[in-house]
Design an enzyme around this catalytic site. Structure first.
Site, short mmCIF file in Angstrom:
data_model
loop_
_atom_site.label_atom_id
_atom_site.label_comp_id
_atom_site.label_asym_id
_atom_site.label_seq_id
_atom_site.Cartn_x
_atom_site.Cartn_y
_atom_site.Cartn_z
N ARG A 152 33.63 126.99 -28.41
CA ARG A 152 32.53 126.59 -27.52
C ARG A 152 32.87 125.35 -26.70
NH1 ARG A 152 30.33 128.78 -32.03
NH2 ARG A 152 30.32 126.81 -33.12
N GLU B 286 32.36 121.67 -41.66
CA GLU B 286 31.10 121.63 -42.44
C GLU B 286 31.05 122.89 -43.32
OE1 GLU B 286 27.65 121.83 -39.95
OE2 GLU B 286 26.28 121.37 -41.59
P1 AMP Z 1 33.14 119.33 -37.59
O1 AMP Z 1 34.62 119.45 -37.62
O2 AMP Z 1 32.52 119.32 -38.94
O3 AMP Z 1 32.68 118.16 -36.72
O4 AMP Z 1 32.58 120.66 -36.91
C1 AMP Z 1 32.53 120.79 -35.54
C2 AMP Z 1 32.89 122.18 -35.10
O5 AMP Z 1 32.25 123.18 -35.88
C3 AMP Z 1 32.44 122.41 -33.67
O6 AMP Z 1 33.46 123.14 -33.00
C4 AMP Z 1 31.16 123.19 -33.78
O7 AMP Z 1 31.10 124.20 -32.82
C5 AMP Z 1 31.18 123.80 -35.19
N1 AMP Z 1 29.98 123.50 -35.98
C6 AMP Z 1 29.96 122.79 -37.14
N2 AMP Z 1 28.71 122.72 -37.64
C7 AMP Z 1 27.93 123.38 -36.78
C8 AMP Z 1 26.51 123.64 -36.72
N3 AMP Z 1 25.68 123.20 -37.67
N4 AMP Z 1 26.04 124.34 -35.66
C9 AMP Z 1 26.87 124.78 -34.70
N5 AMP Z 1 28.21 124.58 -34.69
C10 AMP Z 1 28.73 123.88 -35.71
#
Ligand code: AMP
Length: 175
Positions: free
Chosen positions: A63, A100
Site C-alpha cells: 500500500r 504486528e
Molecule cells: P509495522 O511494521 O508493524 O509498522 O506494520 C506496518 C505495515 O503493516 C504497513 O505496511 C501496514 O500496511 C501493515 N499493517 C500493520 N498493521 C496494520 C493494521 N492494523 N491495519 C492496516 N495495515 C497494517
C-alpha cells in the site's frame, strides 16, 4: 488541511479480526476509490515533501506503492519499491523484521539508490515500526540519506515512533 484530515480519518474503515483474530485492520480502500479523497491523501505527501529536496521516494510493499508512486509522479522524482521477499527480479539487499501480525523480509534492488541521494520513505500505516525500520536499514546500506519516514496513518498505541527514533517521522492521521 485540518478539515481534509478529518474527512480522510472518517473514511478509514475499521475491519475487525483481519488478517488474524485480535487485529483491527485500517482499510484505506474507501480513500482510494474516491477521487477527491485519494487526491487529498496524495497531496498530504506532496505538500510534506515540497521543500525537503528529495531525490527519490521509497515506497513499502504494497500500500506504500499507492501513495508513494502518486506522490513521486506529482513531485517529478523517481520511485523505488521496497518489496516483500522474492518479488524483485534483479540482485537485491534484504532485511528481516517482525510485523504486528507475523514475520517478514523486505528487499530492494542493489542499484535502486545512488549513494548520497535524499530519500523519503512512504507507507500507508505505521504500526510497530518494524517494516519501516527494516526499509531504513536497506536505504542506509545503499548509501541513501533517509530524510523522513512518512505515513498516512499512525497507530500511536503501538509506539512505532520508538522503533524509528533514529529518524524524523511524520504521519497525517493518528489513531
Ligand atoms: P509495522 O511494521 O508493524 O509498522 O506494520 C506496518 C505495515 O503493516 C504497513 O505496511 C501496514 O500496511 C501493515 N499493517 C500493520 N498493521 C496494520 C493494521 N492494523 N491495519 C492496516 N495495515 C497494517
Amino acid at each position: 488541511m485540518t478539515e481534509s484530515l478529518s474527512v480522510l480519518s472518517a473514511a478509514v474503515r475499521d475491519v475487525r479480526d483481519f488478517p488474524k483474530p485480535g487485529i483491527l485492520f485500517k482499510d484505506i480502500t474507501p480513500i482510494l476509490s474516491n477521487g477527491r479523497l485519494f487526491r487529498m491523501a496524495v497531496d498530504c505527501f506532496v505538500e510534506a515533501n515540497a521543500d525537503l529536496r528529495i531525490d527519490k521516494v521509497a515506497g513499502i510493499d504494497a500500500r506504500g506503492f499507492l501513495f508513494g508512486a502518486a506522490a513521486a509522479y506529482q513531485l517529478g522524482i523517481g520511485f523505488v519499491p521496497v518489496r516483500k521477499k522474492g518479488k524483485l527480479p534483479f540482485q537485491t539487499e534484504s532485511a528481516s523484521y517482525s510485523l504486528e501480525y507475523g514475520e517478514s523480509v523486505v528487499e530492494m534492488h542493489v542499484d535502486a539508490i545512488i549513494p548520497g541521494e535524499r530519500i523519503v520513505l512512504i507507507d500507508d500505516l505505521l504500526a510497530t515500526g518494524g517494516t519501516a525500520a527494516a526499509a531504513s536499514c536497506l536505504i542506509a546500506k545503499m548509501g541513501g540519506l533517509l530524510v523522513e519516514a512518512q505515513f498516512l496513518i499512525e497507530l500511536e498505541f503501538l509506539a512505532g515512533r520508538k522503533a524509528l527514533s533514529h529518524l524524523p517521522v511524520r504521519s497525517f492521521l493518528k489513531f
